[in-house]
Design a protein around this motif. Sequence first.
Motif, PDB file in Angstrom:
ATOM      1  N   GLY A   1      41.345 -10.360   6.674  1.00 18.28           N
ATOM      2  CA  GLY A   1      41.169  -9.176   5.825  1.00 18.28           C
ATOM      3  C   GLY A   1      39.731  -8.897   5.427  1.00 18.28           C
ATOM      4  O   GLY A   1      39.465  -7.930   4.701  1.00 18.28           O
ATOM      5  N   ARG A   2      38.799  -9.737   5.876  1.00 19.05           N
ATOM      6  CA  ARG A   2      37.396  -9.563   5.504  1.00 19.05           C
ATOM      7  C   ARG A   2      36.605  -8.957   6.650  1.00 19.05           C
ATOM      8  O   ARG A   2      36.960  -9.103   7.811  1.00 19.05           O
ATOM      9  N   ALA A   3      35.505  -8.268   6.308  1.00 13.60           N
ATOM     10  CA  ALA A   3      34.644  -7.655   7.316  1.00 13.60           C
ATOM     11  C   ALA A   3      33.882  -8.733   8.073  1.00 13.60           C
ATOM     12  O   ALA A   3      33.230  -9.589   7.470  1.00 13.60           O
ATOM     13  N   TRP A   4      33.969  -8.697   9.393  1.00 13.69           N
ATOM     14  CA  TRP A   4      33.277  -9.668  10.231  1.00 13.69           C
ATOM     15  C   TRP A   4      31.941  -9.124  10.741  1.00 13.69           C
ATOM     16  O   TRP A   4      31.213  -9.823  11.450  1.00 13.69           O
ATOM     17  N   VAL A   5      31.644  -7.883  10.392  1.00 14.38           N
ATOM     18  CA  VAL A   5      30.413  -7.230  10.843  1.00 14.38           C
ATOM     19  C   VAL A   5      29.788  -6.528   9.652  1.00 14.38           C
ATOM     20  O   VAL A   5      30.493  -5.974   8.801  1.00 14.38           O
ATOM     21  N   THR A   6      28.467  -6.541   9.580  1.00 17.78           N
ATOM     22  CA  THR A   6      27.770  -5.859   8.500  1.00 17.78           C
ATOM     23  C   THR A   6      26.475  -5.263   9.031  1.00 17.78           C
ATOM     24  O   THR A   6      26.054  -5.548  10.161  1.00 17.78           O
ATOM     25  N   ASN A   7      25.855  -4.437   8.208  1.00 18.24           N
ATOM     26  CA  ASN A   7      24.582  -3.798   8.569  1.00 18.24           C
ATOM     27  C   ASN A   7      24.669  -3.091   9.920  1.00 18.24           C
ATOM     28  O   ASN A   7      23.791  -3.233  10.781  1.00 18.24           O
ATOM     29  N   VAL A   8      25.735  -2.303  10.113  1.00 10.26           N
ATOM     30  CA  VAL A   8      25.890  -1.554  11.357  1.00 10.26           C
ATOM     31  C   VAL A   8      24.884  -0.397  11.366  1.00 10.26           C
ATOM     32  O   VAL A   8      24.794   0.372  10.416  1.00 10.26           O
ATOM     33  N   ARG A   9      24.147  -0.305  12.469  1.00  8.93           N
ATOM     34  CA  ARG A   9      23.120   0.733  12.585  1.00  8.93           C
ATOM     35  C   ARG A   9      23.455   1.600  13.792  1.00  8.93           C
ATOM     36  O   ARG A   9      23.421   1.126  14.932  1.00  8.93           O
ATOM     37  N   VAL A  10      23.809   2.860  13.499  1.00  9.78           N
ATOM     38  CA  VAL A  10      24.219   3.815  14.523  1.00  9.78           C
ATOM     39  C   VAL A  10      23.328   5.039  14.408  1.00  9.78           C
ATOM     40  O   VAL A  10      22.960   5.444  13.289  1.00  9.78           O
TER      41      VAL A  10
END
Length: 207
Positions: free
Chosen positions: A51-60
């Motif tokens: 249930g936790r985010a496995w990715v952070t600081n996504v830059r698109v």
Amino acid sequence: MADGSQMGDVSEAGEQGGSPAEVAARRGRRELVVWLVVTALGCVLVLVAAGRAWVTNVRVTGTGAVAVPSGGDLSPVLTPLALAGLAGLVAVLATKGIGRRVIGVLLALCGVGAGLGAWRAAGGSGVLSWLRERNVMRATGAIQWDVVALWPVVCGLGAVLMVAGGVIAVVRGGGWAGMSARYTRERPETTGDRSMWDALDRGDDPT
């Protein structure tokens, strides 16, 4: 050698109180409690990590909010396997013999599946595919992100505990008491007038 072993059992029973069978029963209950706590912890770790985010600081390329995936998003099998593991704990307590061993095998397989799911979810290709699908309007350029290493590790640890719990249930589960176990005190045999009064008290016909 046999006499020495028997004397050791009797000595241990005397120190802990009760017969060797009672000592073995207490040991089995302690083992069951430890197994239950450890295996449940494994299932909960997988469930929480999913249930936790496995990715952070996504830059698109572009502006605006960017969707980030949880472990369950990247590997949809994690949550169902964790819940199946928790259900397996109850099933182990409610069964015995070959049924308990079969459930132990299934519990171990749930752990293996959770471990493989965590491995796949942590892979870069799966993350990239998920991010492109969810951020399609801004995914014309390169997508970069940082991996939250904690949750894949937590999920992997939980999977290992589930596998270990399943294996232990197969190997050692035969000696554990189940939910249906009852500890009853034998009624002393009585004869004569006392047995007649006891029968009347129970509602039986003493004649």
